[in-house]
Write an enzyme that holds these catalytic residues in place. Sequence first.
Site, mmCIF file in Angstrom:
data_model
loop_
_atom_site.group_PDB
_atom_site.id
_atom_site.type_symbol
_atom_site.label_atom_id
_atom_site.label_comp_id
_atom_site.label_asym_id
_atom_site.label_seq_id
_atom_site.Cartn_x
_atom_site.Cartn_y
_atom_site.Cartn_z
ATOM 1 N N HIS A 76 0.910 -1.120 0.085
ATOM 2 C CA HIS A 76 -0.111 0.000 -0.019
ATOM 3 C C HIS A 76 0.819 1.227 -0.142
ATOM 4 O O HIS A 76 1.986 1.147 0.596
ATOM 5 C CB HIS A 76 -0.880 0.084 1.065
ATOM 6 C CG HIS A 76 -2.123 0.833 1.078
ATOM 7 N ND1 HIS A 76 -1.912 2.195 1.412
ATOM 8 C CD2 HIS A 76 -3.252 0.772 0.676
ATOM 9 C CE1 HIS A 76 -3.104 2.751 1.195
ATOM 10 N NE2 HIS A 76 -3.797 2.021 0.621
ATOM 11 N N GLU A 113 -7.787 -5.530 0.153
ATOM 12 C CA GLU A 113 -8.406 -6.302 -0.862
ATOM 13 C C GLU A 113 -8.093 -7.843 -0.500
ATOM 14 O O GLU A 113 -8.723 -8.700 -1.055
ATOM 15 C CB GLU A 113 -7.688 -6.113 -2.232
ATOM 16 C CG GLU A 113 -7.604 -4.493 -2.760
ATOM 17 C CD GLU A 113 -9.021 -4.184 -3.205
ATOM 18 O OE1 GLU A 113 -9.837 -4.896 -2.780
ATOM 19 O OE2 GLU A 113 -8.794 -3.211 -3.959
HETATM 20 C C1 LIG Z 1 -0.811 -0.896 -4.095
HETATM 21 C C2 LIG Z 1 0.341 -0.576 -4.813
HETATM 22 C C3 LIG Z 1 -0.103 -0.089 -6.247
HETATM 23 C C4 LIG Z 1 1.292 0.662 -4.100
HETATM 24 O O1 LIG Z 1 2.226 0.890 -5.021
HETATM 25 P P1 LIG Z 1 3.435 1.975 -4.957
HETATM 26 O O2 LIG Z 1 3.097 2.740 -3.674
HETATM 27 O O3 LIG Z 1 3.762 2.721 -5.917
HETATM 28 O O4 LIG Z 1 4.403 0.901 -4.398
HETATM 29 P P2 LIG Z 1 5.813 0.726 -5.106
HETATM 30 O O5 LIG Z 1 5.132 -0.121 -6.598
HETATM 31 O O6 LIG Z 1 6.667 1.775 -5.620
HETATM 32 O O7 LIG Z 1 6.493 -0.413 -4.320
HETATM 33 C C5 LIG Z 1 7.423 -0.331 -3.427
HETATM 34 C C6 LIG Z 1 8.239 -1.714 -3.760
HETATM 35 O O8 LIG Z 1 7.511 -2.699 -3.007
HETATM 36 C C7 LIG Z 1 7.339 -3.666 -3.971
HETATM 37 N N1 LIG Z 1 5.958 -4.084 -3.847
HETATM 38 C C8 LIG Z 1 4.868 -3.319 -3.764
HETATM 39 N N2 LIG Z 1 3.743 -4.158 -3.698
HETATM 40 C C9 LIG Z 1 4.368 -5.318 -4.045
HETATM 41 C C10 LIG Z 1 3.446 -6.586 -4.024
HETATM 42 N N3 LIG Z 1 2.050 -6.604 -3.712
HETATM 43 N N4 LIG Z 1 4.311 -7.623 -4.460
HETATM 44 C C11 LIG Z 1 5.381 -7.792 -4.272
HETATM 45 N N5 LIG Z 1 6.450 -6.624 -4.413
HETATM 46 C C12 LIG Z 1 5.688 -5.384 -4.065
HETATM 47 C C13 LIG Z 1 7.574 -2.983 -5.466
HETATM 48 O O9 LIG Z 1 8.018 -4.073 -6.382
HETATM 49 C C14 LIG Z 1 8.621 -2.138 -5.265
HETATM 50 O O10 LIG Z 1 9.835 -2.889 -5.252
HETATM 51 P P3 LIG Z 1 11.108 -2.290 -5.725
HETATM 52 O O11 LIG Z 1 11.695 -1.249 -4.592
HETATM 53 O O12 LIG Z 1 12.309 -3.189 -5.765
HETATM 54 O O13 LIG Z 1 11.217 -1.645 -6.932
HETATM 55 C C15 LIG Z 1 1.446 -1.657 -4.851
HETATM 56 O O14 LIG Z 1 1.755 -2.124 -3.570
HETATM 57 C C16 LIG Z 1 0.662 -2.872 -5.792
HETATM 58 O O15 LIG Z 1 0.784 -3.235 -6.777
HETATM 59 N N6 LIG Z 1 0.088 -3.821 -4.988
HETATM 60 C C17 LIG Z 1 -0.595 -5.053 -5.540
HETATM 61 C C18 LIG Z 1 -1.860 -4.771 -6.101
HETATM 62 C C19 LIG Z 1 -3.167 -4.199 -4.954
HETATM 63 O O16 LIG Z 1 -3.140 -5.431 -4.054
HETATM 64 N N7 LIG Z 1 -3.644 -3.211 -4.997
HETATM 65 C C20 LIG Z 1 -4.724 -2.860 -4.150
HETATM 66 C C21 LIG Z 1 -4.456 -1.881 -3.426
HETATM 67 S S1 LIG Z 1 -5.653 -1.308 -2.160
#
Ligand SMILES: CC(C)(COP(=O)(O)OP(=O)(O)OC[C@H]1O[C@@H](n2cnc3c(N)ncnc32)[C@H](O)[C@@H]1OP(=O)(O)O)[C@@H](O)C(=O)NCCC(=O)NCCS
Length: 393
Positions: A273, A326
């Site tokens: 998140h 979720e």
């Molecule tokens: C929610 C979400 C979009 C937040 O994105 P964000 O704040 O931009 O976070 P980032 O994408 O920058 O993630 C930071 C790091 O954690 C990792 N990470 C974040 N969520 C992850 C996950 N669910 N699984 C594996 N790795 C994850 C990213 O790969 C990134 O790694 P890096 O530093 O090696 O590049 C992201 O966590 C995600 O895609 N989650 C899965 C989808 C989901 O459950 N969505 C519902 C949200 S309520």
Amino acid sequence: MSAETAAASAPYEAPPGLAGVSVARTKVSDVLGRQGFYHYRGYNAVDIARRGRVEDAWHLMLHGELPTPEQRDQFAAQTAAWRELPDGVAGLLPAIARLSPPGSLASLRTALSLAAQALGCRPWGDQTREETVEQAARLSAIMPVLAAALFRLASGLEPVQPRPDLGYAANYLYMITGEEPDERSRYAIERYLMLTIDHGFNNSTFTARVIASSGTDLGGVATGALAALSGPLHGGAPARVFDMLDAIGTPENAEPWLRHQIESGHVLMGFGHRIYKTIDPRSQLLHEVARELHSDRVALSEVVEKTAVELLAELKPGRDLYANVEFYAGVVLEAAGLPREMFTPSFACSRIIGWMANVLEQIADNRIFRPLAHYDGPAAPRELPGYWQPGQP
Ligand SMILES: CC(C)(COP(=O)(O)OP(=O)(O)OC[C@H]1O[C@@H](n2cnc3c(N)ncnc32)[C@H](O)[C@@H]1OP(=O)(O)O)[C@@H](O)C(=O)NCCC(=O)NCCS
């Protein structure tokens, strides 16, 4: 211009995804990510979700305060009456439903746009504040009716008319299944809906405020916000969590399956998140509700959650990744009698209440959102290519 003057006049460059940037002031809700706490207008949202009804939180969002018992009855009666679709909409739903499979967010946004048009939504500056507030409530009341009707039509079933004698949550289930829900299912869906009404400046809420800031009508606002919500990184995750649980299949398979996903660079649906860097309080309450429902999926989900959190700590150290809302949402929604296709539409039904509260706040003190972007394409002006033969102007 000296280098110093140029640096002073260079615009502030926000980080990708606007992470950590505050873009507005709000009194609607807030998320305290490190503390694992969020609130609706100052009230602990989990407390409200644990003890109240959708109508309580809706009144708080729309009118700024929790209702007294009389206000709640009045509000419930009024919003139940607003479930009626505007003239001309019901007849067009079968054609929309035919275009996509059951639960399609594309169908829902088409129908929502149509309903808003039929309600007579106009640019908010061209109508009174009272008209805009009423439209905000009516669009929120209509969304579940559209979602349920489209689902049934796309599944080859007749829509079920809303029942004004049922509360919001019970009526929602009733319109989807055609049966009055038992108390257990009503309780579960009500918790889910209340927990997901608002959550700070999430992607769809920000979208709603940006669209509203240009002065457009509430139908355009709601349609755009719904499009934002439908993405898999936002509201489209719970059905994908189920796909993941199905693919894992057994508790023994959780470790190798999840490890392979993370090592191959995939994100695990239902984890991570932008704001929460500890357990998501919504996920905690939904986990509790899922256990009370004795769903068959709970045992596997718990193993997957524990294993995923351990693996993410090992393979993505320092990112603080935990289960988000979720992850257990699908388990609760399924146990309450909802098919997988209706997970994201259900989220849309509750979140529109938050969008509307945010938009009403935005337009009460509006300035159009118009940021800058740092151009880093080819140096300008470029020479026109020799092959380009312009026509007559
Ligand atoms: C929610 C979400 C979009 C937040 O994105 P964000 O704040 O931009 O976070 P980032 O994408 O920058 O993630 C930071 C790091 O954690 C990792 N990470 C974040 N969520 C992850 C996950 N669910 N699984 C594996 N790795 C994850 C990213 O790969 C990134 O790694 P890096 O530093 O090696 O590049 C992201 O966590 C995600 O895609 N989650 C899965 C989808 C989901 O459950 N969505 C519902 C949200 S309520």
